[in-house]
Design an enzyme around this catalytic site. Structure first.
Site, PDB file in Angstrom:
ATOM      1  CG  ASP A  97      85.292  50.303  17.065  1.00 59.93           C
ATOM      2  OD1 ASP A  97      86.370  50.552  17.220  1.00 59.93           O
ATOM      3  OD2 ASP A  97      84.774  50.490  15.999  1.00 59.93           O
ATOM      4  CG  ASP A 138      88.816  56.093  17.020  1.00 56.36           C
ATOM      5  OD1 ASP A 138      88.979  55.852  15.954  1.00 56.36           O
ATOM      6  OD2 ASP A 138      87.808  55.169  17.450  1.00 56.36           O
TER       7      ASP A 138
END
Lengths: 101, 437
Positions: free
Chosen positions: B258, B356
């Site tokens: 990420d 997330d």
């Protein structure tokens, strides 16, 4: 989305679509229609499209009540008579509670 | 059931914490523009009356405003946004933990695995297990990378229909199939008799209204609720089907990915954000949670497009077919958060990618599964929230797309392992000796 920011015609169209959509065995959609447009239909100062929105909300509420009644009846019947129905009861059951004794 | 890839893909896309900054865009842009956010402070200071007439550049105003005030406002809005994100993240985690603790299905280990983690973890040999989990992680990360790149390519070449179709299929799967499984397990746990007709009605209603709210138009709260629910469902699937050690290594690896994908100039997610900003389009339908707080102050319809209203849905959809890919994991890396503030006192709120949510919940859920008691779970929960706070703070400072996973997951992992190995035995022996501190 925020109802405040869309023009009245769109609100009407939205309410109508929710109302019509609810006929596809979707009482939840009618519930959303009632809850979402309740303020628009009843608590706001009048505007052109309001009577129509009001009618959609009322009809949705009516449909919702009918469905709730039907479902409650069916669930009550099923839960009460499931064991007695034997095979049919099992066939209709998704989960069968395990016995304790 | 051999669940397929799509699950993976979907979460990828969802991880994004995006911040949109475009200081010079005039506020009355009628386009559907997420990159519209103005510098709030400056915009606010502009007298409302002049607002309509001149959407001038923000910088002009900016220069005149004292930095202190600006910062203060920025931080104040930052704080509000933090709270706006705490609630959904907490809710998602609560749902996952509650399910894990009560429904044993999600903690039973099966021999079925996702095809993304083909190597079996052999409990007998530590070295072998570690190796296999590393290999699993590599497989999974490469799947994610590939999907992200495919998504970015599709987006660049404007194959919107394909992407939309994929997202719709994904969400269909999540809303119908996974919730069906979930409901079945809950009923079995609570020993409730349920008949097919009622079940069909429930699933049908839940699914269709979910599709409508997420992909079309629906009340904001309901949309947010659905996004939270599908993130939780997805997280539960991961918790069930990822092998023990692989899950932890994957969490770590995904945070690193990420970080790379969002911050590196050539990172796929960064390119995605930039392309979206160039085209003045919202990033993705249905992959991002947006907590819009919108209020209009006496303004007519200058409509700023409610970008916040695109409830991006997180596609979690794992497609059932084997080998069907298409998961756009693109969003995975893009955590971007938009804090756009219009000078019309309209706060667009903050956007956080659904990926997330999913990974935070996976972490806390696994802590609940294997941690043994509540200390570990709570510690992880607190760690994640602290991480989220810090990330949002950084977002307020940097005002550009930031990855939301790394800080939180790092804290979460650190807290998990240290609590599990240090705090728990300590508390246990304190309790055993009846020594209260």
């Amino acid at each position: 989305m925020n109802l405040e920011r869309i023009p009245n015609e769109e609100k009407l169209s939205l309410s109508r679509r929710y109302y019509l959509g609810g006929f596809a065995f979707l009482p939840f959609l009618w519930l959303v229609n009632v809850l979402w447009f309740f303020r628009e239909a009843f608590l706001k100062p009048t505007y052109t499209e309001q009577p129509q929105i009001k009618s959609y909300v009322k009809k949705s509420a009516l449909g919702l009540i009918v469905w709730v009644a039907v479902l409650t009846t069916w669930i009550t019947i099923f839960q009460h008579f499931r064991a007695q129905w034997g095979e049919v009861g099992d066939y209709l059951s998704f989960t069968i509670p395990l016995g304790t004794a | 059931m051999n669940t397929s890839d799509s699950e993976e893909d979907s979460y990828n896309e969802r991880s994004a914490l995006v911040q949109c900054e475009s200081p010079t865009i005039p506020s009355y842009n009628q386009d559907h523009d997420m990159s519209l956010p103005q510098e709030t402070d400056t915009k606010r200071r502009r007298p409302v009356s002049s607002g309509l007439d001149e959407p001038g550049p923000v910088e002009r105003e900016r220069a005149s405003t004292p930095d202190g005030e600006e910062e203060e406002l920025t931080l104040k809005y930052g704080a509000k946004h933090v709270i706006m994100l705490f609630i959904p993240v907490t809710l998602c985690m609560v749902v996952v933990v509650a399910t894990i603790k009560s429904v044993s299905f999600y903690t039973e280990k099966t021999s079925q695995r996702l095809i993304y983690t083909p190597f079996e973890e052999d409990p007998n040999s530590v070295g072998q297990r570690l190796l296999n989990s590393l290999l699993n992680t590599m497989v999974m990360i490469s799947v994610i990378v590939v999907m992200t790149i495919i998504l970015v390519v599709l987006y660049k070449y404007r194959c919107y229909k394909f992407i939309h179709g994929w997202l719709i299929l994904s969400s269909l799967m999540l809303l119908f199939w996974f919730s069906f499984m979930y409901l079945g397990e809950v009923f079995k746990t609570y020993n409730v008799a349920m008949d097919y007709p009622t079940l069909v009605m429930i699933i049908w209603n839940f699914g269709v209204v979910g599709m409508i709210c997420i992909h079309w138009k629906g009340p904001l709260r309901l949309q947010q609720a659905y996004l939270i629910v599908i993130s939780a469902l997805m997280a539960l699937i991961f918790i069930k089907y990822l092998p023990e050690w692989s899950a932890w290594v994957i969490l770590g690896a995904i945070s690193i990915y990420d970080l790379i994908a969002v911050l590196c100039p050539k990172g796929p997610l960064r390119m995605l954000v930039e392309t979206a900003q160039e085209r003045n389009e919202p990033i993705f339908p249905a992959l991002i949670y947006s907590s819009a707080m919108v209020w209009m102050v006496g303004m007519a319809d200058s409509s700023n497009p409610d970008s916040a209203d695109e409830r991006q849905r997180n596609e979690g959809g794992a497609l059932a077919q084997e080998g069907v890919e298409s998961e756009d994991d693109a969003t995975q890396g893009g955590r971007r958060r938009y804090s756009a503030e219009e000078d019309l006192e309209e706060d667009r709120g903050v956007k956080l990618g659904l990926g997330d949510f999913i990974f935070y919940s996976v972490l806390v859920g696994k802590a609940a599964t294997t941690g043994g008691d509540w200390n570990t779970t709570l510690a992880c929960f607190v760690a994640i929230l602290i991480g989220l706070c810090l990330t949002l703070l950084l977002l307020a400072i940097f005002k550009k797309a930031l990855p939301a996973l790394p800080i939180s997951i790092t804290f979460g992992l650190v807290f998990y392992f240290s609590t599990d190995n240090l705090v728990r035995p300590f508390m246990d022996s304190l309790a055993a000796h009846q020594y209260y501190i």
